[in-house]
Design a protein around this motif. Structure first.
Motif: not given
Ligand SMILES: Nc1ncnc2c1ncn2[C@@H]1O[C@H](COP(=O)(O)OP(=O)(O)OP(=O)(O)O)[C@@H](O)[C@H]1O
Ligand SMILES: [Mg+2]
Lengths: 297, 231
Positions: B33-39, B209-211, B213-221
């Motif tokens: 799970i990734t994303g900017k700080s505060g995401s 990937r969160l942005q 508070g929402k899911i910006a992307s959900d991908t393999e790799g």
């Protein structure tokens, strides 16, 4: 709880105690003072009740005189009333003849012969099992038609009653107050061990320890404070009583022949039981308050 | 195994940390799970740990409905999760061995099991010989490995790691991530929150990937080939 857990809980509790030595010693000390004060009063009361039979005999007899002209049936009626009174512990009947014989020795044969065999009334010497009941009993007897007079040393009754009441009240209040103080100090100690164990507790919660497992060491610490306090008080009170006993035993019987102290071994047994119970209950209760307040889930 | 259905989280302060988040993780998956700080990354972990309860939506984990989890079930639920925190949260007054032992003991493992399992764990995270050391005598990477060993000590169904490499140099980070992957290969579902593009790239696993508070992307790799400059 499994044996393995018990081992760890013991270790944890021990570590917490070492970490907060000064606090632990302070709260053990207050528990000691509380228990010792209670102990002193307890020892006093135990000795009072141990001698109460003797003391009753000395001062708590009530003499009920039946009218001199009473016949057999009247006497039986009075006796029935006495027997049926639940607070009457003992009755001794003194007939007119016995009273006459007894007086003859005191005042001389001539005077008594002049007065006649049936001049003195027959009487019952009554012993009550409860000092505080005396006034009610006397009023009840006086109200009966065939009673000539009721004699009792009302002052002795009242004094005995009020002394034992005072001892009991003062002891109750003091023990209560000191108990609250001990509770407060124990719970404060546990509060501080809880706060120094915050990290452990947080981690335990994350890992999924049950609430019982999390709280057990703190209860154990409280119980241990109480236990140690009780042991120390017991040693002090035990030696103290033994000292007083050996000092007083001889001289007491010189002055007040009938009075006796509770034997040391019997006293120690009671003290040990009561002190332990009181100390441990106090400790666990103190922990309970601290845990309820500072270890919320 | 993990189901987020329209999950929103608004903190008491009024901050909306998550907004209608949906994802599903199967048993045995490895997910970043990734994303900017505060995401909202840590918020997801707090919800999974049931430190917080979502404002709306449903979360199901291991068959438990987290919103309605009872006080009684909470410890049982948590026993099936292993967690590695960024700051390790080791007990400083306990040795390496005792830290792991402690985790097993408090959920009622037998002495025998503890004695068997702890050496195996220490071997797995390559800390043999350090069992008697205290955490402050260890390097950051070693502490992270103790934390990892503790997290998997009770054989959790799900391993969650919040910034497990946050304070570590690249080489040590790689070691930790390789260990996480090893745990995953042994059958545990692994969820890793991270800022670290290197480790995401290295493993080539699923990335949520969160942005805001929402899911910006959900991908393999890896997703970083195109936007590595973001970090
Ligand atoms: N306990 C809290 N009370 C109020 N607001 C909070 C709380 N925890 C987090 N927030 C807010 O929720 C939002 C998301 O926080 P979160 O900790 O999930 O972010 P994050 O993605 O983990 O960030 P970082 O990478 O910096 O750790 C932020 O705006 C944060 O300020
Ligand atoms: Mg975070």
């Amino acid at each position: 709880m499994k044996p393995v857990s018990i081992k760890y809980i013991l270790v944890e509790s021990f570590n917490n105690i070492v970490r907060n030595k000064v606090l632990f010693i302070t709260s053990i000390f207050t528990v000691c003072v509380t228990i010792l004060l209670m102990g002193v009063v307890g020892i006093l009361l135990m000795n009072v009740s141990y001698n109460s039979d003797t003391m009753m005999e000395e001062m708590l007899n009530i003499t009920v005189y039946v009218i001199p002209e009473a016949d057999e049936k009247t006497l039986n009626d009075v006796q029935d009333v006495l027997i049926n009174d639940p607070h009457v512990a003992d009755i001794k009947y003194i007939s007119q003849l016995e009273a006459y014989e007894a007086s003859k020795e005191l005042v001389g044969e001539e005077i008594m012969e002049e007065l006649g065999h049936d001049f003195l009334p027959a009487s019952f010497i009554v012993k009550l099992d409860d000092v505080t009941y005396a006034n009610i009993f006397v009023r009840k007897m006086v109200a009966m038609s065939n009673i000539y007079e009721v004699k009792y040393s009302s002052e002795a009754y009242e004094r005995a009653g009020s002394i034992s009441y005072t001892i009991r009240y003062v002891c109750g209040i003091l023990t209560g107050l000191l108990g609250v103080l001990s509770l407060f100090l124990i719970s404060n100690t546990i509060k501080i061990t809880v706060s120094t164990s915050k990290e452990e507790v947080t981690i335990m919660r994350y890992i999924g320890a049950s609430e019982a497992r999390i709280k057990a060491p703190f209860y154990l610490q409280g119980g241990f404070i109480g236990f140690l306090g009780a042991i120390i008080s017991f040693i002090i009170a035990g030696f103290g009583y033994n000292y007083i006993y050996t000092r007083l035993e001889g001289s007491l019987s010189e002055y007040i022949g009938a009075l006796e102290l509770v034997p040391v071994s019997q006293m120690l047994l009671v003290l040990l039981g009561v002190f332990m119970l009181y100390g441990i209950v106090l400790g666990i209760l103190g922990s309970f308050f601290a845990i309820r307040k500072y270890l919320k889930a | 195994m993990i189901d987020f259905n329209n999950v929103s989280m608004i903190y008491k302060s009024g901050t909306e940390a998550l907004h209608a988040v949906n994802f599903h993780i199967d048993p045995g998956e490895f997910v970043f799970i990734t994303g900017k700080s505060g995401s909202g990354k840590s918020t997801i972990i707090k919800l999974l740990m049931r430190e917080e309860r979502q404002t709306s939506g449903d979360i199901f984990v291991n068959g438990y409905d987290l919103f309605n989890l009872s006080r009684y079930d909470l410890p049982h639920y948590r026993r099936r999760l292993g967690v590695v925190f960024q700051d390790c949260r080791l007990l400083m007054n306990k040795t390496v061995y005792q830290n792991i032992e402690f985790a097993m003991e408090i959920i009622g493992e037998s002495n025998r099991t503890i004695k068997q399992v702890v050496p195996k764990l220490l071997h797995m995270v390559d800390l043999e010989g350090k069992e008697k050391s205290f955490p402050d005598e260890l390097a950051g990477g070693e502490q992270a490995r103790v934390a990892l060993a503790r997290a998997i000590a009770n054989a959790p169904d799900i391993l969650i790691a919040d910034e497990p490499t946050g304070n570590l140099d690249p080489k040590t980070s790689v070691e930790i991530v390789d260990l996480l992957y090893k745990v995953n290969q042994l059958g545990t579902t692994v969820l890793v929150v991270t800022h670290d593009t290197r480790i995401v790239d290295r493993l080539q696993q699923r990335v949520i990937r969160l942005q805001g508070g929402k899911i910006a992307s959900d991908t393999e790799g890896s997703i970083y080939e195109n936007e590595a400059c973001e970090y």
